[in-house]
Design a protein around this motif. Structure first.
Motif, PDB file in Angstrom:
ATOM      1  N   LEU A 138      35.699  31.115  16.640  1.00 38.54           N
ATOM      2  CA  LEU A 138      35.733  30.794  18.059  1.00 38.54           C
ATOM      3  C   LEU A 138      34.316  30.524  18.536  1.00 38.54           C
ATOM      4  N   LYS A 139      34.155  29.501  19.335  1.00 38.26           N
ATOM      5  CA  LYS A 139      32.820  29.131  19.827  1.00 38.26           C
ATOM      6  C   LYS A 139      32.310  30.103  20.876  1.00 38.26           C
ATOM      7  N   GLU A 140      33.196  30.606  21.700  1.00 38.06           N
ATOM      8  CA  GLU A 140      32.804  31.509  22.779  1.00 38.06           C
ATOM      9  C   GLU A 140      33.035  32.963  22.369  1.00 38.06           C
ATOM     10  N   PRO A 141      32.180  33.881  22.819  1.00 36.24           N
ATOM     11  CA  PRO A 141      32.430  35.305  22.562  1.00 36.24           C
ATOM     12  C   PRO A 141      33.754  35.732  23.184  1.00 36.24           C
ATOM     13  N   VAL A 142      34.383  36.713  22.581  1.00 39.89           N
ATOM     14  CA  VAL A 142      35.656  37.244  23.080  1.00 39.89           C
ATOM     15  C   VAL A 142      35.445  38.716  23.411  1.00 39.89           C
ATOM     16  N   THR A 143      35.841  39.104  24.616  1.00 36.20           N
ATOM     17  CA  THR A 143      35.690  40.487  25.047  1.00 36.20           C
ATOM     18  C   THR A 143      37.062  41.128  25.174  1.00 36.20           C
ATOM     19  N   GLY A 144      37.166  42.321  24.619  1.00 35.58           N
ATOM     20  CA  GLY A 144      38.390  43.102  24.716  1.00 35.58           C
ATOM     21  C   GLY A 144      38.066  44.475  25.248  1.00 35.58           C
ATOM     22  N   ARG A 145      39.105  45.259  25.471  1.00 42.22           N
ATOM     23  CA  ARG A 145      38.881  46.590  26.024  1.00 42.22           C
ATOM     24  C   ARG A 145      39.994  47.524  25.603  1.00 42.22           C
ATOM     25  N   CYS A 146      39.691  48.814  25.719  1.00 39.39           N
ATOM     26  CA  CYS A 146      40.703  49.834  25.472  1.00 39.39           C
ATOM     27  C   CYS A 146      41.656  49.869  26.663  1.00 39.39           C
ATOM     28  N   LEU A 147      42.664  50.687  26.563  1.00 35.11           N
ATOM     29  CA  LEU A 147      43.691  50.764  27.604  1.00 35.11           C
ATOM     30  C   LEU A 147      43.120  51.137  28.964  1.00 35.11           C
ATOM     31  N   CYS A 148      42.198  52.095  29.022  1.00 38.13           N
ATOM     32  CA  CYS A 148      41.653  52.537  30.312  1.00 38.13           C
ATOM     33  C   CYS A 148      40.431  51.741  30.756  1.00 38.13           C
ATOM     34  N   GLY A 149      39.837  50.946  29.872  1.00 36.19           N
ATOM     35  CA  GLY A 149      38.665  50.142  30.212  1.00 36.19           C
ATOM     36  C   GLY A 149      37.342  50.857  30.039  1.00 36.19           C
ATOM     37  N   ALA A 150      37.346  52.106  29.549  1.00 38.89           N
ATOM     38  CA  ALA A 150      36.095  52.837  29.345  1.00 38.89           C
ATOM     39  C   ALA A 150      35.236  52.200  28.262  1.00 38.89           C
ATOM     40  N   VAL A 151      35.868  51.533  27.283  1.00 38.75           N
ATOM     41  CA  VAL A 151      35.155  50.892  26.183  1.00 38.75           C
ATOM     42  C   VAL A 151      35.482  49.405  26.187  1.00 38.75           C
ATOM     43  N   THR A 152      34.440  48.581  26.141  1.00 40.59           N
ATOM     44  CA  THR A 152      34.640  47.145  25.967  1.00 40.59           C
ATOM     45  C   THR A 152      33.907  46.706  24.711  1.00 40.59           C
ATOM     46  N   ILE A 153      34.455  45.703  24.067  1.00 36.12           N
ATOM     47  CA  ILE A 153      33.888  45.173  22.827  1.00 36.12           C
ATOM     48  C   ILE A 153      33.823  43.659  22.960  1.00 36.12           C
ATOM     49  N   THR A 154      32.649  43.099  22.718  1.00 39.24           N
ATOM     50  CA  THR A 154      32.481  41.650  22.727  1.00 39.24           C
ATOM     51  C   THR A 154      32.119  41.212  21.326  1.00 39.24           C
ATOM     52  N   VAL A 155      32.927  40.326  20.764  1.00 39.47           N
ATOM     53  CA  VAL A 155      32.726  39.815  19.407  1.00 39.47           C
ATOM     54  C   VAL A 155      32.286  38.367  19.513  1.00 39.47           C
TER      55      VAL A 155
END
Length: 149
Positions: free
Chosen positions: A7-24
């Motif tokens: 994927l050309k653009e970074p992808v951001t995800g999160r846990c159920l509550c949003g306390a942790v986000t991850i950008t790949v």
């Protein structure tokens, strides 16, 4: 990693509550599937992971890491319990639970591993390479896994 498109653009995800986000960044447009007994206990069925060239995690204070075997650790959000990632310790490589991200259409399966441990009650219809547990361990040993003989 395979020669799968990224994927050309970074992808951001999160846990159920949003306390942790991850950008790949440069996420590989394929999902790895693991059917091992540990992944079944960890997530209720198979593990589906995504990976990229780099990842940034925010909310690390909410992350709990569990050393699940001599060669791996798994992380989860200590607030909501969402599973976050699997890290293969000999290489340091991490894959992140695919369900944390809103992924675009078109993702395939890179491979399915520990297919010899898959229960009979589900099947994945998409064709993909499949490796047994002994085949996976042989590949891991070739990458530096040692059982401390």
């Amino acid at each position: 990693m395979t020669d799968a498109p990224r994927l050309k653009e970074p992808v951001t995800g999160r846990c159920l509550c949003g306390a942790v986000t991850i950008t790949v960044t440069a996420m590989q447009a394929e999902v790895d599937i693991c059917h091992c007994a540990m992944c079944q206990r960890w997530g209720g069925a198979f593990y589906a992971g995504v990976k990229g060239e780099a990842a940034e995690v925010t909310g690390e204070e909410a992350v709990t890491v569990y050393r699940s075997s001599p060669w791996a650790e798994r992380a989860f959000c200590g607030t909501c319990g969402s599973n976050l990632w699997y890290r293969f310790l000999p290489t340091g490589g991490r894959s992140f639970l695919a369900g944390l991200f809103d992924l675009p259409p078109g993702f395939g399966i890179e491979q399915q591993i520990f297919v010899d441990e898959k229960p009979d009650w589900y099947d994945i219809a998409q064709e993909s390479p499949m490796l047994t547990g002994p085949e996976v361990i042989a590949e891991a040993m070739a990458q530096g896994l040692s059982f401390g003989d």
